[in-house]
Design an enzyme around this catalytic site. Sequence first.
Site, PDB file in Angstrom:
ATOM      1  N   TYR A  84       1.357  -6.294   0.503  1.00  0.00           N
ATOM      2  CA  TYR A  84       2.168  -5.347  -0.268  1.00  0.00           C
ATOM      3  C   TYR A  84       3.632  -5.774  -0.280  1.00  0.00           C
ATOM      4  O   TYR A  84       4.264  -5.862  -1.342  1.00  0.00           O
ATOM      5  CB  TYR A  84       2.008  -3.960   0.350  1.00  0.00           C
ATOM      6  CG  TYR A  84       2.808  -2.858  -0.300  1.00  0.00           C
ATOM      7  CD1 TYR A  84       2.441  -2.338  -1.530  1.00  0.00           C
ATOM      8  CD2 TYR A  84       3.904  -2.299   0.354  1.00  0.00           C
ATOM      9  CE1 TYR A  84       3.161  -1.304  -2.114  1.00  0.00           C
ATOM     10  CE2 TYR A  84       4.626  -1.264  -0.214  1.00  0.00           C
ATOM     11  CZ  TYR A  84       4.257  -0.769  -1.449  1.00  0.00           C
ATOM     12  OH  TYR A  84       4.972   0.258  -2.006  1.00  0.00           O
ATOM     13  N   LYS A 144       5.907  -7.103  -3.511  1.00  0.00           N
ATOM     14  CA  LYS A 144       7.174  -6.472  -3.866  1.00  0.00           C
ATOM     15  C   LYS A 144       8.305  -7.504  -3.892  1.00  0.00           C
ATOM     16  O   LYS A 144       9.160  -7.499  -4.792  1.00  0.00           O
ATOM     17  CB  LYS A 144       7.509  -5.360  -2.868  1.00  0.00           C
ATOM     18  CG  LYS A 144       6.607  -4.137  -2.952  1.00  0.00           C
ATOM     19  CD  LYS A 144       6.854  -3.359  -4.215  1.00  0.00           C
ATOM     20  CE  LYS A 144       6.073  -2.055  -4.264  1.00  0.00           C
ATOM     21  NZ  LYS A 144       6.275  -1.319  -5.520  1.00  0.00           N
ATOM     22  N   SER A 204      10.397  -1.672  -1.880  1.00  0.00           N
ATOM     23  CA  SER A 204      10.056  -1.037  -0.601  1.00  0.00           C
ATOM     24  C   SER A 204      10.714  -1.765   0.550  1.00  0.00           C
ATOM     25  O   SER A 204      10.991  -2.981   0.465  1.00  0.00           O
ATOM     26  CB  SER A 204       8.529  -1.059  -0.425  1.00  0.00           C
ATOM     27  OG  SER A 204       8.155  -0.725   0.893  1.00  0.00           O
TER      28      SER A 204
END
Length: 316
Positions: A141, A145, A117
Site C-alpha cells: 500500500y 502511494k 498516506s
Amino acid sequence: MKIAITGAGGFVGQLLAEHLLLADHQVLLIDIFEPPIPAKASSKSPNATCIKADLYSDSASVIPSSLDAIFIFHGIMSAGSEADFDLGYRVNLHSTLNLLETLRQKAPGVKVVYASSTAIYGNPLPEWPSEATLPTPSSSYGTQKTMIEYAINDFTRRGYINGFSLRFPTISVRPGKPTQAASSWMSGIFREPLQGLPSTLPCPDDFEAWLCSPRILVENLKHVLTLEKDCLPSHVRQVNLPGITASVKEMLEALEDVGGKGAVELVTREEPTKEIKDMLDSWPIRFDVSKAMKLGFKRDEKFRDAVENFKRSLEE
C-alpha cells in the site's frame, strides 16, 4: 466549480461531496458501484452526477474536459493491498496512472488532489519526519502511494496537471462499517462501543498513532481548492497533513469520558497477525507539519473532540 471525486461512495468521498454540494459546486461522484448522493445534500441533487465506473478501463469515458478539480480517493486499503497483491496494484497504482493520463489528455491543467498516506514512510525514521524524509514504505500500500506521488510530481512539473499529494493521518472516528485498513480499529474501538456493540483492539496501551478528525480533514480538503499552483515547487507536491498523536491509553480514556465505563468494557484485546503488527509498527507517530501550517491547513486541538463529535452525530 465542476469537481469530481473518485471513491465517492466511501466515507471521505461522501463527507466531502456533502460539503461541496452544499456550497453549490457541481460534483461528479465516481466509484466502482453507483455512489449515492449524501443524504444531507439531497436538496442539491441537480448538481450531483453519480457514475459507476472501473477507472482501470473506463476513465476516458467518465472524465469531462470541463473539469476544474478532482479528488482521487479510490483504492484498496492497507491490509487489503497486503492480502491481495494483484488487486492492490491494479486499483491503487495502474487505475490511478490511467486516470492521470486521461486528465492529461482531456483536462490539462486540472487541479488534482491525491489522497496519499503516512504509510509511505517506514523505518529507519528521524524523530520528526517531514516531506524531506526519504520514503521507505514497508507495505505494498505504501509503495503504491509513493509511486503515484512521484507521478503527480512529474505530471505537475510538465504542466499537465496542478497536483497536490496530501498525506492523510488515520481518520478517526469514521462512521459506517469496518474497512480493510490496518488502522480500522482506531475508529472501531469508538464506533461500535458507542452504539452498544463489541469491538476488538490489537495493540497495547502504549501504542501511539497519528490521527485526524473527519471535521478537520474536510476543512483541509476544501482549503486545498484555494491554493495557487505556485505555492509549492512544481516537482515537489507532497504535504503532510496535520494530525495529533494519541496513545491507546488516551483513546480508551476518551472513550470512557464520552461513553462511560460500559463502552470501554465492550472493547476486547486480540493479537494481531504478524503482517498487521509489522505494518502498524512501521508507521510514524508524529510529524513535522510546518509546511502544511504555513500553507494554512488546520489541526485538531484534542482527540477527545473527535469522539464527542461522533457521539453527537449518532444522537442527531
